[in-house]
Write a protein that holds these residues in place. Structure first.
Motif, PDB file in Angstrom:
ATOM      1  N   SER A  21       0.306  -1.126  -3.727  1.00 60.42           N
ATOM      2  CA  SER A  21      -0.173   0.260  -3.662  1.00 60.42           C
ATOM      3  C   SER A  21      -1.219   0.472  -2.581  1.00 60.42           C
ATOM      4  N   TRP A  22      -1.576  -0.621  -1.871  1.00 58.87           N
ATOM      5  CA  TRP A  22      -2.613  -0.511  -0.847  1.00 58.87           C
ATOM      6  C   TRP A  22      -1.990  -0.416   0.527  1.00 58.87           C
ATOM      7  N   THR A  47      -5.946   3.403   3.882  1.00 58.96           N
ATOM      8  CA  THR A  47      -5.470   4.793   3.824  1.00 58.96           C
ATOM      9  C   THR A  47      -4.926   5.151   2.449  1.00 58.96           C
ATOM     10  N   GLU A  48      -4.605   4.150   1.648  1.00 60.86           N
ATOM     11  CA  GLU A  48      -4.097   4.375   0.297  1.00 60.86           C
ATOM     12  C   GLU A  48      -4.653   3.302  -0.626  1.00 60.86           C
ATOM     13  N   GLY A  49      -4.770   3.634  -1.916  1.00 59.29           N
ATOM     14  CA  GLY A  49      -5.259   2.658  -2.883  1.00 59.29           C
ATOM     15  C   GLY A  49      -6.746   2.415  -2.704  1.00 59.29           C
ATOM     16  N   ARG A  73       1.192  -2.480   4.569  1.00 61.56           N
ATOM     17  CA  ARG A  73       1.341  -2.098   3.164  1.00 61.56           C
ATOM     18  C   ARG A  73       1.503  -3.340   2.302  1.00 61.56           C
ATOM     19  N   ARG A 129      -9.404   1.721  -0.753  1.00 60.27           N
ATOM     20  CA  ARG A 129      -9.379   1.862   0.699  1.00 60.27           C
ATOM     21  C   ARG A 129     -10.167   0.792   1.443  1.00 60.27           C
TER      22      ARG A 129
END
Length: 228
Positions: free
Chosen positions: A140-141, A178-180, A137, A182
Motif C-alpha cells: 500500500s506504500w 505519495t501513498e500510505g 510501489r 508517506r
C-alpha cells in the motif's frame, strides 16, 4: 703435392673457417638472446565505454545482501534469466523479477518500479551523468524518486565472485512517499557496474529517512554463471 691437392686443402680450410665463424656467431646470438629480459605481458587497456548488456536465457547471478540496521534481513538471493523480450529486457526467475534492457530493476519480490529504478544509462563512460525519475510501489506504500547519477571512475573491484573491471557510479536519490505511510528521505549510493557480467557487481548505499536512523546496505555479487 699436386696443384689439385693443394687447391682442395685450401678450399677445405676456408670452409672450416666459415663454419667456425658461423658457429661462433650463433653462439654469441644465443647468449645475447638468453641475457635479454623475458617479455612482460601488457595489461589490458582500461575500460573506455560500455554498451548495454545482451542478456541470454540461462545467465545466472547470486548476490549477498547485508543491512547494518536490520541484520535479520541479511541473505543471499539468486537470479537467472528465464526469457528475453524483443527489446532485450529479461524476465528473471520465471517472472518473479524483471529488468529493463539496461539491467535496471523493474520488479522483484519486494515491489515494483515504474518505469525502472534508473541506476544505469548506456553507453557508460567516465564523466557521463544523467537524471531519472520513478515511482516505487510496495504493497500500500508508494514513493516518488528523483535520481542524479554520474560515472566517476573505472576501478578494479573485488567481490566474492572475483575481481572485475567496473565503472564506478555515484548516485543520490531524493524520495518522498505519495501513498500510505508517506515519509521522505535521501539515499546516497555507489555502484560498480562490470561489463563482463552485465550487472552491478557491488552496491553500497546509505538511506537517510527524515527523523529516523540512517541504514547502510551492501549488495555484492557472490557467483556468476554464463549459459551452458
Amino acid at each position: 703435392m699436386s696443384a689439385n691437392a693443394a687447391s682442395f686443402i685450401s678450399t677445405a680450410r676456408a670452409l672450416a673457417a666459415v663454419a667456425l665463424l658461423s658457429a661462433t656467431a650463433s653462439t654469441a646470438i644465443a647468449a645475447d638472446a638468453a641475457s635479454l629480459p623475458a617479455p612482460v605481458a601488457q595489461p589490458a587497456p582500461p575500460l573506455a565505454e560500455a554498451q548495454a548488456p545482451a542478456f541470454a536465457v540461462g545467465e545466472a547471478w547470486t548476490f549477498s545482501y547485508e543491512n547494518a540496521l536490520e541484520p535479520a534481513k541479511n541473505a543471499t538471493y539468486a537470479q537467472s534469466v528465464s526469457s528475453v523480450a524483443a527489446d532485450g529486457s529479461p524476465t528473471l526467475n520465471g517472472g518473479a523479477a524483471a529488468l529493463d534492457a539496461s539491467g535496471n530493476l523493474v520488479k522483484n519480490a519486494s515491489g515494483s518500479y515504474q518505469p525502472s529504478d534508473g541506476k544505469l544509462q548506456f553507453p557508460l563512460f567516465v564523466g557521463k551523468s544523467w537524471s531519472a525519475s520513478y515511482v516505487y510501489r510496495a504493497g500500500s506504500w508508494a514513493a516518488r524518486g528523483e535520481r542524479e547519477a554520474k560515472v566517476v571512475a573505472v576501478e578494479r573491484v573485488e567481490t566474492s565472485a572475483g575481481a572485475f573491471d567496473a565503472f564506478k557510479v555515484e548516485q543520490v536519490v531524493s524520495w518522498s512517499g505519495t501513498e500510505g505511510n508517506r515519509g521522505q528521505g535521501v539515499t546516497r549510493e555507489t555502484d560498480w557496474y562490470a561489463p563482463s557480467v552485465g550487472r552491478i557487481v557491488r552496491m553500497e548505499y546509505v538511506d537517510q529517512a527524515a527523523h529516523a536512523a540512517s541504514t547502510t546496505t551492501r549488495v555484492e555479487l557472490a557467483k556468476f554463471s554464463a549459459p551452458q
